[in-house]
Motif scaffolding. Structure first.
Motif, mmCIF file in Angstrom:
data_model
loop_
_atom_site.group_PDB
_atom_site.id
_atom_site.type_symbol
_atom_site.label_atom_id
_atom_site.label_comp_id
_atom_site.label_asym_id
_atom_site.label_seq_id
_atom_site.Cartn_x
_atom_site.Cartn_y
_atom_site.Cartn_z
ATOM 1 N N SER A 94 0.830 -1.216 0.000
ATOM 2 C CA SER A 94 0.000 0.000 0.000
ATOM 3 C C SER A 94 0.858 1.257 0.000
ATOM 4 O O SER A 94 0.526 2.252 -0.666
ATOM 5 N N PRO B 64 -4.583 3.143 -6.158
ATOM 6 C CA PRO B 64 -4.539 4.494 -5.595
ATOM 7 C C PRO B 64 -5.833 5.264 -5.828
ATOM 8 O O PRO B 64 -6.532 5.032 -6.815
ATOM 9 N N VAL C 46 -5.312 4.945 -0.693
ATOM 10 C CA VAL C 46 -5.356 3.686 -1.450
ATOM 11 C C VAL C 46 -6.526 2.834 -0.979
ATOM 12 O O VAL C 46 -7.028 2.990 0.138
#
Length: 488
Positions: A225, A263, A273
């Motif tokens: 992430s 994203p 995200v």
């Protein structure tokens, strides 16, 4: 010549099954089809042909209706079970109206009578295969169109749901629920980039514990992430244990090894995200695909717009009720909330106190050091107030250098304690002013009053103001109270 070679190369992938009990005809048919570049297999008996069809995906078959063991119509029927789209040409030396009708009913592509013209058979086979491929391609196209239609419907439905929500908290929860439902995922989380753009924190999630939601923090650039937030690129991992970029052992808390991370971007600015893991649909693949990634990317575009709209709405709403310099609530909001708190006291008979503050000698500070230095003082005092009150308390800038704090469920003596903490915090601060950056102390005076049922909202403010006046009159940098028994 090159075109001819290319055509023959393509035909090598086209499989034909020849079924005839007469060796001469069978070998002749095999020879003419191989000459055209087809991949050809043959069978003398019907059962042999059916066995071959089980193991091979034939594009076309040419079958004699009369075979020694199994009727050619029965062979056709069995071949269709293995491949419904197979092109079948029936041949016979014993033509009849009955067999011709059966051939039509069985959806045979052509019915050819022996003896036949080789050129005609080749042409029929070529047209049949081409027709079969066109039908197959059309079916794939229709299937893809249906998939795209379903995607558009999903995206439009999500877009309609999200565009109607302007509360960021509610919107965030709806986003993760919608995405989890669409992708049949047990775990979905929405993470926002913090103001300093150093970390990602969880705003909303489904399938994660409350503790994880509250404490999870990922540094930008770290893990999947963090990498997605830094690069602004979506990631599909089908198996985390052998992924070239992010490969690692699968964590015990996850049921599957596949995940999506996309994203949330507005004009190349990454807001956060979306993480999607643990795809679990009965009877289906439990790993994500490129189709899933594409759908999530488009969905996240809608989500990002909705999030930005909610944030802008929040900013506009805050401008109407907050003070631009201190970020405290303004007098308009003070009146609104005080009215609500008074209604609550009258209904539930709880305690309610109010503190009014005023900076001491603030005009002198402004005259000596200028208004920019004065603005910094006002902001610092506002921060000191916020540091010393609860989440349920309401701090407001009343006007100029005056501040008011509403203290729900707070008796007068407790209000005095809070007010004195704020006074001490402010006095402990050092402020720089002037060209020589001279250190200067600022003090603050405060007045406290507790609401009574025979009071109005305006009277509560008035009594706190009277107590503040008393603090000023007694020498400043102190807290005084309004008492019903002694007036002041």
């Amino acid at each position: 010549m090159r075109r001819l070679l290319l055509m023959k190369s393509n035909l090598k992938n086209t499989k034909i099954l020849v079924v005839d009990d007469e060796p001469v005809i069978r070998e002749m048919l095999c020879a003419i089809f191989r000459e055209d570049g087809y991949d050809v297999m043959s069978a003398e008996f019907g059962k042999e042909a059916i066995a071959l069809a089980k193991k091979n995906d034939f594009d076309a078959a040419i079958i004699d209706i009369k075979l020694p063991d199994v009727d050619g119509m029965q062979v056709l029927s069995n071949l269709r079970k293995f491949n419904p789209e197979i092109c079948v040409i029936l041949i016979t030396a014993y033509p009849s109206t009955d067999s011709a009708i059966k051939a039509i009913e069985a959806d045979a592509y052509e019915y050819i009578i022996k003896p036949f013209d080789i050129g005609h058979v080749k042409l029929v086979m070529k047209r049949g295969i081409r027709s079969k491929k066109l039908v197959s391609e059309n079916k794939k196209l229709l299937l893809n169109l249906e998939k795209e239609k379903q995607k558009l419907e999903i995206i439009l439905n999500i877009g309609q749901v999200l565009n109607g929500i302007l509360d960021l908290e509610k919107l965030s929860n709806v986003i993760v629920r919608q995405i989890a439902d669409v992708f049949n995922a047990d775990v979905c989380s929405l993470m926002f980039v913090d103001k300093q753009r150093d970390f990602l924190t969880v705003k909303a999630a489904t399938g994660l514990s409350h503790a994880v939601i509250k404490t999870a923090k990922v540094k930008i650039g770290d893990s999947i992430s963090g990498w997605v937030a830094e690069q602004g690129e979506a990631v599909l991992v089908q198996n985390i244990e052998n992924d070239l970029l992010f490969g690692r052992n699968n964590l015990p808390k996850y049921k599957t090894k596949s995940l999506l991370c996309t994203p949330l971007k507005i004009n190349n600015n990454v807001l956060g995200v979306i993480n999607v893991t643990d795809k679990s649909r009965a009877g289906k693949k439990n790993f994500f695909t490129n189709d899933d990634l594409n759908l999530l990317t488009v969905t996240c575009n809608y989500a990002a717009i909705a999030i930005e709209n909610a944030r802008l709405y929040s900013k506009v709403s805050n401008l109407a009720v907050t003070d631009g310099l201190t970020n405290l609530y303004n007098q308009r909001y003070l009146r609104l909330r005080l009215g609500l708190e008074v209604m609550r006291v009258r209904r539930y008979h709880n305690s309610l106190s109010l503190v009014m503050f005023d900076l001491d000698y603030f005009k002198r500070f402004n005259d000596n050091y200028g208004h920019q230095a004065g603005d910094k003082v006002l902001f610092a005092v506002a921060e000191a107030i916020k540091q010393n009150i609860r989440n349920v308390d309401i701090a407001c800038r009343y006007g100029g250098e005056e501040f008011v704090v509403i203290l729900p469920e707070t008796k007068l003596k407790d209000a005095v304690f809070v007010a004195d903490k704020i006074r001490n915090t402010v006095y402990s601060l050092d402020f720089s002013g002037g060209e020589n950056c001279v250190k200067s102390k600022i003090s603050i005076s405060g007045g406290c009053a507790e609401f009574r049922l025979d009071m109005t909202e305006d009277e509560l403010i008035m009594y706190a103001d009277k107590a503040l006046y008393k603090a000023k009159h007694k020498g400043k940098n102190r807290i005084c109270v309004y008492s019903n028994a002694i007036g002041l």
